[in-house]
Design a protein around this motif. Structure first.
Motif, mmCIF file in Angstrom:
data_model
loop_
_atom_site.group_PDB
_atom_site.id
_atom_site.type_symbol
_atom_site.label_atom_id
_atom_site.label_comp_id
_atom_site.label_asym_id
_atom_site.label_seq_id
_atom_site.Cartn_x
_atom_site.Cartn_y
_atom_site.Cartn_z
ATOM 1 N N ARG A 186 1.006 -1.430 0.030
ATOM 2 C CA ARG A 186 0.045 0.114 0.087
ATOM 3 C C ARG A 186 0.955 1.076 0.030
ATOM 4 N N PHE A 228 -2.015 6.653 2.567
ATOM 5 C CA PHE A 228 -2.676 6.362 3.923
ATOM 6 C C PHE A 228 -3.553 7.640 4.322
ATOM 7 N N ASP A 274 7.493 10.631 1.493
ATOM 8 C CA ASP A 274 7.029 10.989 3.137
ATOM 9 C C ASP A 274 5.547 10.767 2.931
ATOM 10 N N GLU A 275 4.993 10.371 1.748
ATOM 11 C CA GLU A 275 3.501 10.095 1.884
ATOM 12 C C GLU A 275 2.607 11.337 2.104
#
Lengths: 275, 446, 199
Positions: free
Chosen positions: B341, B344, B380-381
């Motif tokens: 995944r 998030f 770093d999403e």
């Protein structure tokens, strides 16, 4: 057969004949009624079945959604774990770097004696004490002589720590502390003992050691770091409130020190998390 | 089109002194209504620039051979540059002189106007196949940044102008220009009577219908060389992927079977298409060889897997899956393996599109019922929302990664949204009739 | 049954039964304006209805009987009150909740009727077209429409339809029933349409 019987017989026969057809019709009607009843029951059954079928399909859908929700939670937890592991790895890396840097600077634990003022303070290289010249540390320098044996324990423990053998390192620190409870490196040894627990995820034990540094060695140069790590462990143990208070104290009491900066960062993380 | 850099351009952009506040970009004004009105798309500014735009002057090119109506190259160049929000061209009426080469310029005249760069040029040779020479001048350094001579032809005037804009853009921003590229999108006529697959210039001009159908058309996707389009057509009664050669119109189904197939995405080498294939109501990603052959199943999951996108090296495939509670972005090796995944933030991140040469990814992000285009940092999403929605979808990056086009469902109207990442300018392309949707920005073609 | 042996004794009972039967079928048949009952066999009746095709008013329904209990449909495709809810004249659109593919309870009777109708008309096929509202990405909505069509397929299969009779397809958000960007339009677009194939 009597004559008079004839009409009766004739009527009976006629009746039988007449009735034969209606009887057939009757049977058919009976069958129809039965069939109708069967149909009625069948329809009712079907209606119940239809409700059940829809309920079943929906239950399946509901299950699917529940599995999705669980999976989502697991994936998010995995991600948190991964990030934490990454954070810890970087913390180890920083720790090892600090140790290596310290060794490179020729850190050798003070052999003994108050006359030795050139020996670097036996804290780690990032300690607040590092900024002060060795001569400014009468307390450290004036510590009683350390027995050679326990000194070896301490050194060995630091070496093991550098090799990431945390359990062995912890045992050596403990041995040093037992042999030398009031020794000049006692606060450091206890701090590092706490670290060995911390890096292994034994936060309860780690917290106890950090707390002892804070309570037993209030003048130690390890105070700020211990308090910081105490805050970390409290946070790891889920006690966000206490952790926040502890970290807040580090930030205020040791403003300007690395520990205070790290506390600020952690506080920000805690806040971000809670949002 | 011949291209020759006479002097060779300097790599560094000119100095950018700030002397006055950033020029205002017109808000909600119809800017580029060109003479081709009947077929032209309308272009509206939705959000203004958040950055200071570079003051530039694009002086009309002098035609030294003109017979009939001279073609205005400078006008197209100026419009291209202005559209990005990164440039603030000065109006022609305020130009004191109209030099046609660097040697004719008096730099002080331009310095007074606070212009930082000036583009001058002239057209010579035959009228049908003229030579366009132009020069980009750094006003403050007093030097030529770029000198080019381009061979053009009567039917390629617009292309030549876009090419000039590309070169100026690259010189001044360091990023390759995206004006010579093409767009593909779907036009749905009122009442959904007709679905048209359209190919147009990057500025929305010159729209050409490459496919008409009474059944829906979806998800156009350009091959890496820009010669082919893959798309979804419902002409067989269900979603089916087709590939079509843009120049010839030749087409063939990629997935001629009963299972519906959708969301085609090309591999970087152009040999494979990642496709969402629906078998027994379960959508999974399959890899199809473009030249035929049996597809390889990539994902095996009971949830919905769709919207694949290859990584630039072709080693990984990003896709959307709702195996979690909402759709999220996952990635897995394109030869198969474990899916990981990627997204998030929040409960809805779908339709990943990778930004060329960056560790960024555009997604459709939903929160509180608003669907917006977000830019996610793959390291770093973190997620940055670029648009306001509430019904934005289908992001697609320009090949230089500095702009993206998307299906815009804004409160100001529907159409194709173009978002310029460096300036924060968002524009809306609309058709005179019907709705434009599902855009795909084509590759660099030269 | 031995009424032949004792005709006289059985006569009154017989008569009573006959009368009762006549009465019940009579009362039910009276309100039905259509022509005579096609026959006692419900399946045959439905088969006749199929042959009649779109002639809705002319479809027979002689087998509906009415006692104290709730009225009951004996014919596949009809509701308890005798209305067509299944089959080509039935309820042909099933609506869904946002982002969901679960079937609302209110549709169980409709699906039952379609299932029964299809079971009785094996030669007939139906196309199940799944749709979604415009919210969300078009590709994701295509999958959502497919899941909806599949849910209906599953239900109909469980309720008597043969899998060969069913053909599920999805149009995602591409063919809305209502235009507009509000809940009124969206609620009409989240649907599965049953399209009976004419042959």
């Amino acid at each position: 057969m009597k004559r008079t019987d004839w009409p009766v017989v004739a009527v009976a026969l006629a009746l039988a004949f007449v009735l034969a057809a209606p009887a057939d019709a009757q049977r058919r009607r009976d069958r129809e009624v039965l069939e109708e009843l069967e149909t009625r029951v069948g329809v009712l059954e079907q209606q119940i079945r239809a409700d059940n079928v829809v309920a079943l399909i929906n239950a399946q859908d509901e299950l699917r959604r529940e599995i999705q929700a669980l999976r989502d939670a697991v994936e998010r937890l995995d991600e948190d774990l991964r990030r934490n592991a990454e954070l810890r790895r970087s913390q180890f890396a920083a720790l090892e770097e600090r140790l290596v840097a310290m060794e490179a600077r020729g850190f050798t634990p003070a052999p003994a004696g108050p006359q030795d003022v050139t020996g670097q303070a036996p804290g780690d290289a990032d300690d607040a004490a590092e900024d002060t010249v060795p001569g400014d540390q009468p307390t450290e320098a004036a510590e009683p002589a350390i027995e050679a044996g326990s000194q070896e324990n301490y050194e060995q423990a630091r070496e093991l720590l550098g090799q990431a053998q945390y359990q062995a390192a912890g045992a050596e620190f403990l041995r040093y502390l037992e042999a030398n409870p009031g020794g000049g490196l006692a606060a450091n040894a206890r701090y590092w003992l706490g670290e060995t627990f911390y890096v292994q995820g034994q936060y309860q034990e780690a917290g106890a050691e950090f707390a002892r540094v804070v309570s037993d060695y209030p003048d130690s140069n390890k105070l700020a770091d211990s308090l910081l790590k105490l805050g970390y462990t409290q946070d790891e143990l889920g006690d966000t409130e206490t952790a926040t208070a502890t970290l807040e104290r580090v930030r205020q009491d040791f403003a300007g020190a690395d520990a205070a900066n790290l506390a600020t960062i952690r506080l920000a993380q805690i806040e971000a998390r809670s949002r | 089109m011949k291209l020759r850099n006479i002097l060779g351009g300097r790599a560094s952009p000119p100095s950018r002194r700030t002397r006055r506040p950033p020029p205002q970009v017109l808000c909600l004004a119809v800017l580029a209504l060109l003479p081709l009105a009947a077929s032209a798309q309308l272009d509206i500014v939705i959000t203004r620039s958040t950055q200071r735009a570079i003051p530039i002057a694009v002086v009309p090119f002098e035609w030294r051979v003109t017979l009939g109506l001279p073609y205005d190259f400078a006008e197209i160049v100026e419009a291209d540059l202005a559209r990005t929000g990164q440039f603030a061209p000065m109006g022609r009426e305020t130009m004191i002189t109209r030099p046609t080469s660097f040697s004719e310029m008096r730099l002080t005249n331009w310095r007074i106007m606070d212009v930082e760069a000036v583009l001058v040029g002239h057209v010579s040779g035959s009228e049908a196949n003229p030579t366009v020479e132009f020069e980009l001048v750094d006003v403050y350094a007093g030097e030529s940044l770029l000198v080019y001579r381009l061979q053009s032809s009567r039917d390629a005037f617009r292309a030549t102008a876009h090419r000039i804009a590309d070169l100026v853009y690259e010189q001044l921003t360091g990023a390759r220009g995206m004006f010579s590229t093409r767009l593909a999108y779907v036009q749905v006529t009122p009442g959904r009577e007709e679905f048209r697959l359209i190919v147009a210039d990057a500025d929305g001009q010159n729209p050409i219908v490459v496919l008409r159908s009474t059944d829906p058309i979806m998800s156009p996707s350009w091959s890496p060389d820009g010669a082919w389009l893959a798309y979804v057509s419902f002409e067989a009664g269900h979603a089916e992927v087709f590939v079509q050669e843009v120049a010839t119109g030749q087409r063939r189904p990629l997935s001629p079977d009963r299972n519906s197939a959708s969301a085609p995405a090309w591999s970087p080498d152009g040999r494979f298409l990642a496709v969402a294939r629906n078998v027994n109501a379960n959508s999974d990603i399959y890899i199809y060889p473009v030249d035929g052959g049996s597809p390889q199943r990539l994902t095996r999951h009971s949830a919905t897997e769709t919207e694949p996108e290859f990584s630039p090296d072709g080693d990984r495939v990003y896709f959307t899956s709702d195996r979690g509670i909402g759709p999220q972005v996952y990635v897995m090796p394109s030869r198969g393996g474990r899916a990981q995944r990627v997204s998030f933030t929040g409960s809805y991140n779908a339709r990943p599109r990778l930004q060329p040469d960056r560790n960024q990814m555009a997604v459709v992000h939903q929160q509180d019922g608003r669907f917006r285009i977000g830019l996610m940092d793959l390291r770093d999403e973190s997620l940055r929302l670029l648009t306001d929605g509430p019904l934005d979808e289908s992001p697609s990056f320009a090949p230089n990664g500095r702009a993206l086009i998307f299906g815009a469902g804004t409160t100001a109207g529907r159409g194709l949204g173009v978002y310029f990442i460096d300036s924060g300018v968002m524009r809306l392309l609309r058709a005179p009739e019907g709705i434009l949707r599902e855009p795909a920005w084509g590759p660099h073609e030269n | 049954m031995n009424f032949r042996k004792n005709t006289k004794a059985c006569l009154p009972i017989l008569l009573a039964v006959v009368l009762a039967a006549c009465e019940t079928s009579g009362t039910a048949a009276q309100p039905e304006p259509g022509p005579d009952p096609a026959g006692p066999d419900a399946a045959t009746a439905a088969g006749g209805a199929t042959a009649a095709g779109a002639g809705s008013g002319a479809i027979a329904s002689g087998t509906v009987i009415n006692r104290e209990g709730p009225p009951v449909a004996a014919e596949p495709g009809r509701s308890a009150s005798g209305d067509w809810i299944g089959g080509p004249q039935g309820t042909l659109v099933i609506y869904f909740d946002y982002d969901r593919s679960s079937i609302r309870e209110e549709y169980s009777q409709v699906l039952q009727a379609h299932g029964a109708w299809l079971a009785a008309n094996q030669g007939q096929a139906v196309r199940l077209e799944g749709h979604a509202d415009e919210r969300g990405t078009p590709e994701y909505n295509l999958a959502l429409g497919s899941r909806r069509a599949n849910a209906v397929t599953q239900a109909l299969t469980a309720l008597g339809a043969g899998s060969a009779q069913l053909n599920a397809v999805s149009f995602g958000e591409e063919r809305p029933a209502a235009e507009g960007a509000d809940e009124i339009a969206w609620s009409q677009n989240r649907r599965v349409e049953l399209v009976y194939e004419t042959n």
